[in-house]
Motif scaffolding. Structure first.
Motif, PDB file in Angstrom:
ATOM      1  N   UNK A 144      13.139  57.244  49.049  1.00  0.00           N
ATOM      2  CA  UNK A 144      12.853  55.977  48.370  1.00  0.00           C
ATOM      3  C   UNK A 144      13.309  56.020  46.916  1.00  0.00           C
ATOM      4  N   UNK A 145      12.977  57.089  46.217  1.00  0.00           N
ATOM      5  CA  UNK A 145      13.360  57.196  44.814  1.00  0.00           C
ATOM      6  C   UNK A 145      14.877  57.246  44.671  1.00  0.00           C
ATOM      7  N   UNK A 146      15.537  57.947  45.580  1.00  0.00           N
ATOM      8  CA  UNK A 146      16.998  58.004  45.546  1.00  0.00           C
ATOM      9  C   UNK A 146      17.616  56.636  45.722  1.00  0.00           C
ATOM     10  N   UNK A 147      17.058  55.849  46.637  1.00  0.00           N
ATOM     11  CA  UNK A 147      17.564  54.485  46.835  1.00  0.00           C
ATOM     12  C   UNK A 147      17.303  53.640  45.591  1.00  0.00           C
ATOM     13  N   UNK A 148      16.108  53.731  45.034  1.00  0.00           N
ATOM     14  CA  UNK A 148      15.769  52.966  43.841  1.00  0.00           C
ATOM     15  C   UNK A 148      16.691  53.319  42.673  1.00  0.00           C
ATOM     16  N   UNK A 172      13.649  48.115  54.200  1.00  0.00           N
ATOM     17  CA  UNK A 172      12.738  49.240  54.451  1.00  0.00           C
ATOM     18  C   UNK A 172      12.170  49.762  53.136  1.00  0.00           C
ATOM     19  N   UNK A 173      12.998  49.808  52.105  1.00  0.00           N
ATOM     20  CA  UNK A 173      12.536  50.276  50.800  1.00  0.00           C
ATOM     21  C   UNK A 173      11.495  49.312  50.234  1.00  0.00           C
ATOM     22  N   UNK A 189      34.640  67.417  53.590  1.00  0.00           N
ATOM     23  CA  UNK A 189      34.984  67.873  54.933  1.00  0.00           C
ATOM     24  C   UNK A 189      34.185  67.116  55.978  1.00  0.00           C
ATOM     25  N   UNK A 190      34.729  67.108  57.214  1.00  0.00           N
ATOM     26  CA  UNK A 190      34.072  66.392  58.314  1.00  0.00           C
ATOM     27  C   UNK A 190      32.713  67.004  58.589  1.00  0.00           C
ATOM     28  N   UNK A 191      31.727  66.142  58.794  1.00  0.00           N
ATOM     29  CA  UNK A 191      30.383  66.597  59.126  1.00  0.00           C
ATOM     30  C   UNK A 191      29.522  66.923  57.918  1.00  0.00           C
ATOM     31  N   UNK A 192      30.133  66.962  56.733  1.00  0.00           N
ATOM     32  CA  UNK A 192      29.373  67.239  55.518  1.00  0.00           C
ATOM     33  C   UNK A 192      29.388  65.981  54.673  1.00  0.00           C
ATOM     34  N   UNK A 193      28.209  65.493  54.330  1.00  0.00           N
ATOM     35  CA  UNK A 193      28.140  64.271  53.530  1.00  0.00           C
ATOM     36  C   UNK A 193      27.667  64.592  52.126  1.00  0.00           C
ATOM     37  N   UNK A 194      28.066  63.767  51.213  1.00  0.00           N
ATOM     38  CA  UNK A 194      27.596  63.888  49.840  1.00  0.00           C
ATOM     39  C   UNK A 194      26.103  63.587  49.823  1.00  0.00           C
ATOM     40  N   UNK A 195      25.335  64.154  48.906  1.00  0.00           N
ATOM     41  CA  UNK A 195      23.891  63.916  48.870  1.00  0.00           C
ATOM     42  C   UNK A 195      23.528  62.444  48.767  1.00  0.00           C
ATOM     43  N   UNK A 196      24.326  61.635  48.049  1.00  0.00           N
ATOM     44  CA  UNK A 196      23.993  60.230  47.863  1.00  0.00           C
ATOM     45  C   UNK A 196      24.226  59.389  49.114  1.00  0.00           C
ATOM     46  N   UNK A 197      24.997  59.896  50.084  1.00  0.00           N
ATOM     47  CA  UNK A 197      25.287  59.125  51.295  1.00  0.00           C
ATOM     48  C   UNK A 197      24.021  58.733  52.048  1.00  0.00           C
ATOM     49  N   UNK A 198      23.023  59.599  52.060  1.00  0.00           N
ATOM     50  CA  UNK A 198      21.806  59.289  52.795  1.00  0.00           C
ATOM     51  C   UNK A 198      21.079  58.086  52.207  1.00  0.00           C
ATOM     52  N   UNK A 199      21.232  57.851  50.909  1.00  0.00           N
ATOM     53  CA  UNK A 199      20.551  56.740  50.269  1.00  0.00           C
ATOM     54  C   UNK A 199      21.280  55.432  50.498  1.00  0.00           C
ATOM     55  N   UNK A 200      22.599  55.493  50.679  1.00  0.00           N
ATOM     56  CA  UNK A 200      23.352  54.293  50.971  1.00  0.00           C
ATOM     57  C   UNK A 200      22.958  53.726  52.324  1.00  0.00           C
TER      58      UNK A 200
END
Length: 100
Positions: free
Chosen positions: A40-44, A19-20, A2-13
Motif C-alpha cells: 500500500x505504501x509503495x503504491x501511495x 484496492x488501495x 532479464x526475463x522472470x525478474x521484475x524491478x521492485x516497483x513493478x509490483x506496485x504498478x
C-alpha cells in the motif's frame, strides 16, 4: 532487465487504485500486516491520486478522533463502514470502466 525478474516497483504498478482506496483505513488503523503495508505504501508513493485520497482520509480520521474523544466505534459499525466503502469503490470502478 532479464526475463522472470521484475524491478521492485513493478509490483506496485499492478496494485489497483480501487484496492488501495478500499484498504486505506486498514493502513491508517494499523490493521494490516507488514507485507500489505509495504504494498500500500509503495503504491501511495507512486500514485499522486491515491496519496491525495490517503491524506484526506488521514485528516478525517484525525478530526473524528479529536471530536469523538478517541472513543472506539462498535465493531458492527466499523464492519458495516468497511463493507460500504468497498462497495462504493467497486461501483465507481465499474462505472468508470463502463464509461471509459
Amino acid at each position: 532487465m532479464s526475463a522472470g525478474v521484475s524491478e521492485p516497483d513493478d509490483q506496485f504498478e499492478d496494485l489497483d487504485c480501487s484496492a488501495v482506496v478500499a484498504d486505506i483505513w486498514l493502513l491508517l488503523d494499523n490493521e494490516c500486516d507488514s507485507g500489505a503495508r509495504e504494498r500500500l505504501q509503495g503504491h501511495l508513493d507512486g500514485c499522486p491520486s491515491c496519496l491525495d485520497h490517503y491524506g484526506v482520509q488521514r485528516q478525517l480520521k484525525e478530526l473524528i478522533s479529536r471530536k469523538c474523544g478517541n472513543d472506539a466505534a462498535p465493531e458492527g459499525l466499523r464492519e458495516r463502514l468497511r463493507v460500504e466503502i468497498r462497495r462504493s469503490v467497486t461501483i465507481r470502478q465499474s462505472t468508470y470502466r463502463a464509461e471509459g
